[in-house]
Structures are given as C-alpha cells and as structure tokens.
Design a protein around this motif. Structure first.
Motif, mmCIF file in Angstrom:
data_model
loop_
_atom_site.group_PDB
_atom_site.id
_atom_site.type_symbol
_atom_site.label_atom_id
_atom_site.label_comp_id
_atom_site.label_asym_id
_atom_site.label_seq_id
_atom_site.Cartn_x
_atom_site.Cartn_y
_atom_site.Cartn_z
ATOM 1 N N ASP A 33 0.835 -1.209 0.000
ATOM 2 C CA ASP A 33 0.000 0.000 0.000
ATOM 3 C C ASP A 33 0.863 1.249 0.000
ATOM 4 O O ASP A 33 0.539 2.258 -0.637
ATOM 5 N N ASN A 34 1.981 1.209 0.723
ATOM 6 C CA ASN A 34 2.895 2.348 0.760
ATOM 7 C C ASN A 34 3.494 2.615 -0.620
ATOM 8 O O ASN A 34 3.573 3.756 -1.078
ATOM 9 N N LYS A 35 3.902 1.550 -1.313
ATOM 10 C CA LYS A 35 4.490 1.707 -2.645
ATOM 11 C C LYS A 35 3.447 2.170 -3.656
ATOM 12 O O LYS A 35 3.719 3.025 -4.504
ATOM 13 N N LEU A 36 2.244 1.623 -3.575
ATOM 14 C CA LEU A 36 1.191 2.004 -4.501
ATOM 15 C C LEU A 36 0.803 3.467 -4.331
ATOM 16 O O LEU A 36 0.467 4.148 -5.307
ATOM 17 N N ALA A 37 0.859 3.960 -3.097
ATOM 18 C CA ALA A 37 0.514 5.359 -2.847
ATOM 19 C C ALA A 37 1.507 6.305 -3.510
ATOM 20 O O ALA A 37 1.157 7.415 -3.906
ATOM 21 N N GLN A 38 2.756 5.870 -3.660
ATOM 22 C CA GLN A 38 3.780 6.725 -4.236
ATOM 23 C C GLN A 38 3.758 6.729 -5.758
ATOM 24 O O GLN A 38 4.119 7.719 -6.391
ATOM 25 N N ALA A 39 3.344 5.615 -6.371
ATOM 26 C CA ALA A 39 3.337 5.544 -7.836
ATOM 27 C C ALA A 39 2.151 4.717 -8.321
ATOM 28 O O ALA A 39 2.323 3.661 -8.906
ATOM 29 N N PRO A 40 0.907 5.193 -8.081
ATOM 30 C CA PRO A 40 -0.272 4.380 -8.397
ATOM 31 C C PRO A 40 -0.427 4.071 -9.877
ATOM 32 O O PRO A 40 -0.815 2.969 -10.248
ATOM 33 N N GLN A 41 -0.143 5.028 -10.749
ATOM 34 C CA GLN A 41 -0.355 4.806 -12.175
ATOM 35 C C GLN A 41 0.649 3.815 -12.763
ATOM 36 O O GLN A 41 0.362 3.148 -13.754
ATOM 37 N N PHE A 42 1.829 3.731 -12.158
ATOM 38 C CA PHE A 42 2.843 2.811 -12.674
ATOM 39 C C PHE A 42 2.426 1.361 -12.469
ATOM 40 O O PHE A 42 2.680 0.501 -13.297
ATOM 41 N N PHE A 43 1.737 1.101 -11.347
ATOM 42 C CA PHE A 43 1.378 -0.272 -11.004
ATOM 43 C C PHE A 43 -0.023 -0.654 -11.455
ATOM 44 O O PHE A 43 -0.327 -1.839 -11.571
ATOM 45 N N LEU A 44 -0.892 0.334 -11.687
ATOM 46 C CA LEU A 44 -2.299 0.055 -11.957
ATOM 47 C C LEU A 44 -2.477 -0.850 -13.166
ATOM 48 O O LEU A 44 -2.072 -0.527 -14.274
ATOM 49 N N GLY A 45 -3.077 -2.015 -12.934
ATOM 50 C CA GLY A 45 -3.333 -2.948 -14.017
ATOM 51 C C GLY A 45 -2.089 -3.606 -14.579
ATOM 52 O O GLY A 45 -2.146 -4.231 -15.639
ATOM 53 N N ALA A 46 -0.958 -3.480 -13.870
ATOM 54 C CA ALA A 46 0.297 -4.023 -14.391
ATOM 55 C C ALA A 46 0.333 -5.540 -14.243
ATOM 56 O O ALA A 46 0.010 -6.075 -13.178
ATOM 57 N N PRO A 47 0.721 -6.257 -15.307
ATOM 58 C CA PRO A 47 0.898 -7.711 -15.180
ATOM 59 C C PRO A 47 2.177 -8.019 -14.403
ATOM 60 O O PRO A 47 3.234 -7.467 -14.700
ATOM 61 N N LEU A 48 2.081 -8.879 -13.410
ATOM 62 C CA LEU A 48 3.215 -9.167 -12.535
ATOM 63 C C LEU A 48 3.498 -10.665 -12.485
ATOM 64 O O LEU A 48 2.595 -11.490 -12.548
ATOM 65 N N VAL A 49 4.767 -10.975 -12.341
ATOM 66 C CA VAL A 49 5.204 -12.333 -12.019
ATOM 67 C C VAL A 49 5.692 -12.316 -10.576
ATOM 68 O O VAL A 49 6.468 -11.429 -10.189
ATOM 69 N N LEU A 50 5.242 -13.254 -9.769
ATOM 70 C CA LEU A 50 5.653 -13.327 -8.374
ATOM 71 C C LEU A 50 6.879 -14.220 -8.243
ATOM 72 O O LEU A 50 6.851 -15.384 -8.643
ATOM 73 N N ASN A 51 7.949 -13.681 -7.687
ATOM 74 C CA ASN A 51 9.134 -14.475 -7.379
ATOM 75 C C ASN A 51 9.008 -14.945 -5.931
ATOM 76 O O ASN A 51 8.973 -14.130 -4.997
ATOM 77 N N LEU A 52 8.955 -16.264 -5.739
ATOM 78 C CA LEU A 52 8.708 -16.832 -4.406
ATOM 79 C C LEU A 52 9.943 -17.518 -3.835
ATOM 80 O O LEU A 52 9.830 -18.315 -2.905
ATOM 81 N N SER A 53 11.126 -17.193 -4.370
ATOM 82 C CA SER A 53 12.338 -17.882 -3.938
ATOM 83 C C SER A 53 12.605 -17.717 -2.447
ATOM 84 O O SER A 53 13.123 -18.630 -1.791
ATOM 85 N N ALA A 54 12.240 -16.563 -1.863
ATOM 86 C CA ALA A 54 12.525 -16.306 -0.449
ATOM 87 C C ALA A 54 11.584 -17.052 0.484
ATOM 88 O O ALA A 54 11.881 -17.193 1.676
ATOM 89 N N ILE A 55 10.455 -17.529 -0.038
ATOM 90 C CA ILE A 55 9.484 -18.221 0.823
ATOM 91 C C ILE A 55 9.161 -19.615 0.286
ATOM 92 O O ILE A 55 8.102 -20.167 0.574
ATOM 93 N N GLN A 56 10.083 -20.171 -0.476
ATOM 94 C CA GLN A 56 9.867 -21.507 -1.047
ATOM 95 C C GLN A 56 9.547 -22.550 0.014
ATOM 96 O O GLN A 56 8.739 -23.442 -0.183
ATOM 97 N N HIS A 57 10.226 -22.450 1.155
ATOM 98 C CA HIS A 57 10.102 -23.468 2.193
ATOM 99 C C HIS A 57 9.276 -22.965 3.382
ATOM 100 O O HIS A 57 9.437 -23.436 4.508
ATOM 101 N N THR A 58 8.403 -22.002 3.107
ATOM 102 C CA THR A 58 7.575 -21.407 4.152
ATOM 103 C C THR A 58 6.106 -21.586 3.806
ATOM 104 O O THR A 58 5.714 -21.456 2.645
ATOM 105 N N GLN A 59 5.298 -21.897 4.809
ATOM 106 C CA GLN A 59 3.863 -22.020 4.596
ATOM 107 C C GLN A 59 3.263 -20.635 4.343
ATOM 108 O O GLN A 59 3.529 -19.690 5.065
ATOM 109 N N ILE A 60 2.480 -20.492 3.281
ATOM 110 C CA ILE A 60 1.806 -19.227 2.990
ATOM 111 C C ILE A 60 0.468 -19.536 2.349
ATOM 112 O O ILE A 60 0.323 -20.515 1.595
ATOM 113 N N ASP A 61 -0.512 -18.715 2.669
ATOM 114 C CA ASP A 61 -1.835 -18.862 2.071
ATOM 115 C C ASP A 61 -1.780 -18.238 0.682
ATOM 116 O O ASP A 61 -1.958 -17.030 0.505
#
Length: 221
Positions: A33-61
C-alpha cells in the motif's frame, strides 16, 4: 488460402517481477500500500510475475496472497522460483509457471533510433520513445513520465518518473543531471524515491542494472 482464425506466434514481453520476501500477509499488504501510494499509475493494471524464492520453504496462504494483490488492481500472470506445492496451487488457480530470467532465452533486440525533446516535461505529461533512446534537453517535473525502449538521458533534473528498457533491454541506463526521481525503472526493475534517497545524490548520476538489481553511480559534473 484463407487466413487462419488463430495464429500462435513467438514474441517477447517485459513483465515486472514482484519478489515476495515474507509470509506475513499483513506486512506485505502494508508495504505494498505504501508503494502504490507513491506511484499508483505505474502499477495500476500491471501484469506481474511473483518471485517466491525467499518463501519456497515457508507455509503461505497462496490464495489469500493472490486475492490481496487482485484487490489492489494488480494482475498476477505467473510465478517463478516456487516450491512444488506452490506450483500446484498456482496451476489450480490458472496461474502460469514462468522460467526465471537466467533460464529464459534472450530476445534479439532491434536497432534503435533516438528521440530528442527540447523542452521541460511538466506534471501530467508522458513521453514515450518507442524503439528508441530518449534525450531530453530540460527537466522532468514531479508527476511527469518519460519512457523509452532504450536509454534515457536528461540534461536537467529528474523529479518525475523515468522508465528505460521498456521493451526488455537490460543494458539501458538512465542518466540525469540531478537524480530526484519519484520512480526509476530499467527493464521492469524499479526503485521508488526512498530507495534513491539512500544514495543522497541529488546530483548527476547514472542508474543501471547490475545483474538483476538496480545501482546508481555518481558522474562528474
């Protein structure tokens, strides 16, 4: 011969990669939310790929994570560097598994021209140099955006947003007489104001990619 109604063609698109470095969704939401507040138009509707390397071995919903991002108008098109369990969850949600940049073949880049702008770029204005480098003899004000498929050279202060390598060229650079930007991005890797401020530049500098991370170098006046 009649033209086919469907054609499958190879092409290349630049996608931003969002690195998820913690499993706590409340922390992720607050920082996002902090990052989006600073540059909302840059991120709005942007297609993203999630890199999960840091949480590969961690339980996440994973379902809740996707919903968190979707609620903020971010479009998740794929994941990378994920565990087998995360990959299975992604497939169930019709999310693609994407090869990392080190594995993916590099697209051949076309020859580029140069677009020259001899004026200040004011708030609300956007300039795009398609398949070209961009040279600006003037300043880029707060709220303005300059985008180039190649490099960006600004002979004035950069106070707005500058996005170089928009077509995926990770050799592109951003050079400005004074780096005070709201956002800088090269080939989808970006920094916001607070990251740039760590360098305390506000002077002539060059932003470039060092591997997969941005770096800033001071230049002689």
């Amino acid at each position: 011969m009649a033209k086919q109604n469907l054609e499958l063609k190879a092409t290349s698109f630049t996608l931003s990669v969002l690195h998820i470095n913690h499993h706590d969704l409340d922390l992720i939401a607050a920082e996002l939310d902090n990052k989006l507040a600073q540059a909302p138009q840059f991120f709005l509707g942007a297609p993203l790929v999630l890199n999960l390397s840091a949480i590969q071995h961690t339980q996440i919903d994973f379902y809740a994570l996707k919903q968190l991002l979707t609620d903020r108008n971010l479009i998740i098109v794929g994941i990378t560097d994920a565990s087998k369990e995360q990959i299975e969850q992604a497939k169930e949600m019709a999310i693609a598994v994407v090869k990392s940049g080190k594995q993916a073949p590099k697209a051949e880049l076309p020859k580029r021209a140069t677009k020259i702008v001899k004026q200040n770029v004011r708030s609300g204005q956007q300039i795009y140099a398609q398949n070209a480098d961009l040279i600006i003899f003037g300043a880029v004000g707060n709220g303005a955006e300059v985008i180039a498929d190649g490099s960006i050279h600004i002979y004035g202060a950069l106070r707005g947003k500058a996005m170089a390598g928009a077509a995926g060229d990770n050799q592109s650079v951003i050079i400005a007489n004074s780096l005070e930007a709201e956002l800088v991005s090269i080939a989808g890797q970006y920094w916001l104001t607070e990251h740039l401020q760590q360098y305390a530049l506000n002077q002539r500098g060059c932003v470039r990619l060092d591997g997969e991370s941005l770096t800033v170098e001071s230049l002689p006046q």
